[in-house]
Scaffold this motif. Sequence first.
Motif, mmCIF file in Angstrom:
data_model
loop_
_atom_site.group_PDB
_atom_site.id
_atom_site.type_symbol
_atom_site.label_atom_id
_atom_site.label_comp_id
_atom_site.label_asym_id
_atom_site.label_seq_id
_atom_site.Cartn_x
_atom_site.Cartn_y
_atom_site.Cartn_z
ATOM 1 N N ILE A 280 4.074 126.700 -20.187
ATOM 2 C CA ILE A 280 4.860 125.562 -19.679
ATOM 3 C C ILE A 280 3.916 124.366 -19.527
ATOM 4 C CG2 ILE A 280 6.502 127.029 -18.463
ATOM 5 C CD1 ILE A 280 5.076 126.223 -15.839
ATOM 6 N N ASN A 281 4.492 123.181 -19.626
ATOM 7 C CA ASN A 281 3.726 121.947 -19.457
ATOM 8 C C ASN A 281 3.921 121.382 -18.057
ATOM 9 O OD1 ASN A 281 2.904 122.056 -22.140
ATOM 10 N ND2 ASN A 281 4.620 120.793 -22.846
ATOM 11 N N ILE A 282 2.832 120.850 -17.492
ATOM 12 C CA ILE A 282 2.899 120.136 -16.220
ATOM 13 C C ILE A 282 2.751 118.652 -16.537
ATOM 14 C CG2 ILE A 282 1.889 119.855 -13.926
ATOM 15 C CD1 ILE A 282 3.144 122.594 -14.452
ATOM 16 N N TYR A 283 3.723 117.845 -16.103
ATOM 17 C CA TYR A 283 3.742 116.420 -16.410
ATOM 18 C C TYR A 283 3.364 115.586 -15.184
ATOM 19 C CZ TYR A 283 6.427 118.070 -20.450
ATOM 20 O OH TYR A 283 6.830 118.746 -21.573
ATOM 21 N N ALA A 284 2.750 114.424 -15.438
ATOM 22 C CA ALA A 284 2.392 113.503 -14.351
ATOM 23 C C ALA A 284 3.668 112.908 -13.758
ATOM 24 C CB ALA A 284 1.484 112.396 -14.870
ATOM 25 N N PRO A 285 3.900 113.059 -12.449
ATOM 26 C CA PRO A 285 5.137 112.537 -11.842
ATOM 27 C C PRO A 285 5.128 111.027 -11.660
ATOM 28 C CG PRO A 285 3.770 113.611 -10.188
ATOM 29 C CD PRO A 285 3.093 113.836 -11.489
ATOM 30 N N ILE A 286 3.939 110.405 -11.600
ATOM 31 C CA ILE A 286 3.825 108.952 -11.453
ATOM 32 C C ILE A 286 2.660 108.464 -12.311
ATOM 33 C CG2 ILE A 286 4.732 108.915 -9.086
ATOM 34 C CD1 ILE A 286 1.823 108.543 -8.129
ATOM 35 N N SER A 287 2.616 107.172 -12.537
ATOM 36 C CA SER A 287 1.457 106.566 -13.176
ATOM 37 C C SER A 287 0.432 106.234 -12.110
ATOM 38 C CB SER A 287 1.868 105.287 -13.917
ATOM 39 O OG SER A 287 2.779 105.573 -14.948
ATOM 40 N N GLY A 288 -0.839 106.311 -12.460
ATOM 41 C CA GLY A 288 -1.880 106.006 -11.479
ATOM 42 C C GLY A 288 -3.228 106.524 -11.922
ATOM 43 N N TYR A 289 -4.048 106.855 -10.938
ATOM 44 C CA TYR A 289 -5.394 107.367 -11.203
ATOM 45 C C TYR A 289 -5.565 108.736 -10.559
ATOM 46 C CZ TYR A 289 -6.605 102.669 -12.761
ATOM 47 O OH TYR A 289 -6.649 101.471 -13.442
ATOM 48 N N VAL A 290 -6.266 109.598 -11.230
ATOM 49 C CA VAL A 290 -6.529 110.938 -10.702
ATOM 50 C C VAL A 290 -7.618 110.839 -9.642
ATOM 51 C CG1 VAL A 290 -7.256 113.277 -11.265
ATOM 52 C CG2 VAL A 290 -5.913 111.947 -12.914
ATOM 53 N N THR A 291 -7.336 111.301 -8.439
ATOM 54 C CA THR A 291 -8.330 111.263 -7.364
ATOM 55 C C THR A 291 -8.919 112.632 -7.065
ATOM 56 O OG1 THR A 291 -6.592 111.521 -5.684
ATOM 57 C CG2 THR A 291 -7.225 109.273 -6.286
ATOM 58 N N THR B 264 -2.304 102.664 -7.412
ATOM 59 C CA THR B 264 -2.913 101.607 -6.601
ATOM 60 C C THR B 264 -2.261 100.245 -6.820
ATOM 61 O OG1 THR B 264 -4.587 101.238 -8.317
ATOM 62 C CG2 THR B 264 -5.127 102.797 -6.558
ATOM 63 N N GLU B 265 -1.101 100.210 -7.458
ATOM 64 C CA GLU B 265 -0.450 98.926 -7.709
ATOM 65 C C GLU B 265 0.107 98.302 -6.441
ATOM 66 O OE1 GLU B 265 2.490 99.359 -10.695
ATOM 67 O OE2 GLU B 265 1.056 99.732 -12.318
ATOM 68 N N HIS B 266 0.389 99.113 -5.443
ATOM 69 C CA HIS B 266 1.010 98.581 -4.230
ATOM 70 C C HIS B 266 0.233 99.015 -2.986
ATOM 71 C CE1 HIS B 266 4.377 97.285 -6.678
ATOM 72 N NE2 HIS B 266 4.486 98.512 -7.157
ATOM 73 N N LEU B 267 -1.048 98.722 -2.983
ATOM 74 C CA LEU B 267 -1.861 99.003 -1.797
ATOM 75 C C LEU B 267 -1.426 98.116 -0.637
ATOM 76 C CD1 LEU B 267 -5.472 99.278 -3.263
ATOM 77 C CD2 LEU B 267 -4.154 101.110 -2.236
ATOM 78 N N HIS B 268 -1.630 98.589 0.572
ATOM 79 C CA HIS B 268 -1.369 97.770 1.753
ATOM 80 C C HIS B 268 -2.521 97.910 2.730
ATOM 81 C CE1 HIS B 268 0.327 101.730 2.995
ATOM 82 N NE2 HIS B 268 -0.259 101.417 4.135
ATOM 83 N N ALA B 269 -2.589 97.001 3.660
ATOM 84 C CA ALA B 269 -3.620 97.046 4.698
ATOM 85 C C ALA B 269 -3.038 97.718 5.934
ATOM 86 C CB ALA B 269 -4.104 95.637 5.036
ATOM 87 N N GLU B 270 -3.675 98.771 6.376
ATOM 88 C CA GLU B 270 -3.254 99.504 7.574
ATOM 89 C C GLU B 270 -4.218 99.140 8.695
ATOM 90 O OE1 GLU B 270 -0.202 102.158 8.920
ATOM 91 O OE2 GLU B 270 -0.543 101.268 6.967
ATOM 92 N N LEU B 271 -3.740 98.373 9.683
ATOM 93 C CA LEU B 271 -4.594 97.852 10.742
ATOM 94 C C LEU B 271 -4.410 98.653 12.034
ATOM 95 C CD1 LEU B 271 -3.973 94.021 10.216
ATOM 96 C CD2 LEU B 271 -5.650 95.506 9.091
ATOM 97 N N THR B 272 -5.461 98.722 12.817
ATOM 98 C CA THR B 272 -5.420 99.389 14.123
ATOM 99 C C THR B 272 -5.514 98.321 15.202
ATOM 100 O OG1 THR B 272 -6.516 101.344 13.212
ATOM 101 C CG2 THR B 272 -6.527 101.102 15.600
ATOM 102 N N VAL B 273 -4.456 98.188 16.007
ATOM 103 C CA VAL B 273 -4.372 97.129 17.012
ATOM 104 C C VAL B 273 -4.303 97.764 18.399
ATOM 105 C CG1 VAL B 273 -3.035 95.158 17.849
ATOM 106 C CG2 VAL B 273 -3.186 95.621 15.384
ATOM 107 N N PHE B 274 -5.091 97.228 19.333
ATOM 108 C CA PHE B 274 -5.100 97.770 20.688
ATOM 109 C C PHE B 274 -3.801 97.439 21.422
ATOM 110 C CE2 PHE B 274 -9.716 97.718 19.899
ATOM 111 C CZ PHE B 274 -10.013 99.019 20.287
ATOM 112 N N THR C 286 -5.156 96.030 -8.617
ATOM 113 C CA THR C 286 -5.189 97.460 -8.941
ATOM 114 C C THR C 286 -6.600 98.032 -8.932
ATOM 115 O OG1 THR C 286 -5.271 96.931 -11.311
ATOM 116 C CG2 THR C 286 -3.096 97.307 -10.345
ATOM 117 N N GLN C 287 -7.609 97.160 -8.851
ATOM 118 C CA GLN C 287 -8.982 97.649 -8.842
ATOM 119 C C GLN C 287 -9.441 98.070 -7.443
ATOM 120 O OE1 GLN C 287 -10.577 98.138 -11.781
ATOM 121 N NE2 GLN C 287 -8.581 97.463 -12.569
#
Length: 389
Positions: free
Chosen positions: A196-207, A229-239, A291-292
């Motif tokens: 059986i073949n295993i297919y990539a479910p999304i486009s991206g980079y192998v980590t 990595t097309e839709h990265l976001h900034a996750e901030l920690t706020v007191f 994306t970089q």
Amino acid sequence: MKLNKYIYLPVSLFATLMMLSCGSKKETAGESHADHDESPDQVEVSSTQYRTAGITLGSPEWKEISSAIKVNGLLDVPPQQQVSVSVPMGGFIRQTTLLQGMPVKKGQVIAVLENLDYIQLQQDYLEAKSQLEYATAEYQRQQELAKENVNALKTLQQTKAAWQSLTVKEKALKEKLAVLNINMNALAKNEIQRTINIYAPISGYVTQVNVNLGQSVTPADVLFRIVNTEHLHAELTVFEKDVPRLKIGQLVNFTLANESKPRKATVHLIGREISNDRTIRVHCHLNEEDTQLLPGTYLQATIETGAAKVKALPETAVVNFENKNYVFAKTQVQDSIIAFKMIEVQKGNTEAGYTEVGFPAGAPEKDLVVRGAYDLLAKMKNSGEHEGH
């Protein structure tokens, strides 16, 4: 000004300090004892020293100061943009060309697995399909006989039950084969596949690549991890104390650990749960996608919260000593001796010569030294060093 063991002062301030330290020698004998009963956070001056140093008292004022919250965080990706690839049924890895960091496209074959169970499942399906064809024809025949009252009702019911059972079995086996990505068109021609073949479910980079050729894997194993990595976001920690100042849509300026040029983002979501370390998570969208960039990259950011009216004192009222901020408050006047107590405060933003100040509970907020605070700090620390010798 940060004071270490040795205090370095400008010429004008040094002269004032000398006058504060030596002026008492010209006072009466009662005044000469002004410094001997001082506590570590208290300083006393005579009325003459008070006038000479130009000490001025005041109280906090409500000032409109532009503020920004300084926070830390990291780049992250939404859960739907990172995938752990596993298999629905175990097998042996017969082929894979993936390496960490390699780009992949959605639908690309990333691995080939082999297992005898795949063959058995296809065999079961073909047999069930054949049996269903016979059961369907028999059920239709019994229905026609029943219309002519030729057969018994029991026979019709038994035939119907067999037909329904095989219908369910054939459909279930077909769905299992679909999950395994078996080519059903080829199977309809009795072409049984051993792999059986295993297919990539999304486009991206192998980590992550957690397998090698010949390895036996199970459904519980993670074969690969892929991140888009097309839709990265900034996750901030706020007191917690800064949460009331947050709003959706606020501008965020951030700098990555490996960069000096700032980037921009916008507050998109504000967390609704305070963690054990008294912080919340703030989700920010980048104004310009890149994306970089790599997930997990550390960043420092400032959230622009706009101007607000806060309690503020002149900049000269707040002194810094050993990385803490203090103000002086007049506590008493007795026999021409004026006593001041040093109070630790929380220093906020500064604008137009005024600094936002947060006082501890129960701290006095009047008769504060707004001019001459560094003179008092220098005298207090200088007196402490002389007493230690």
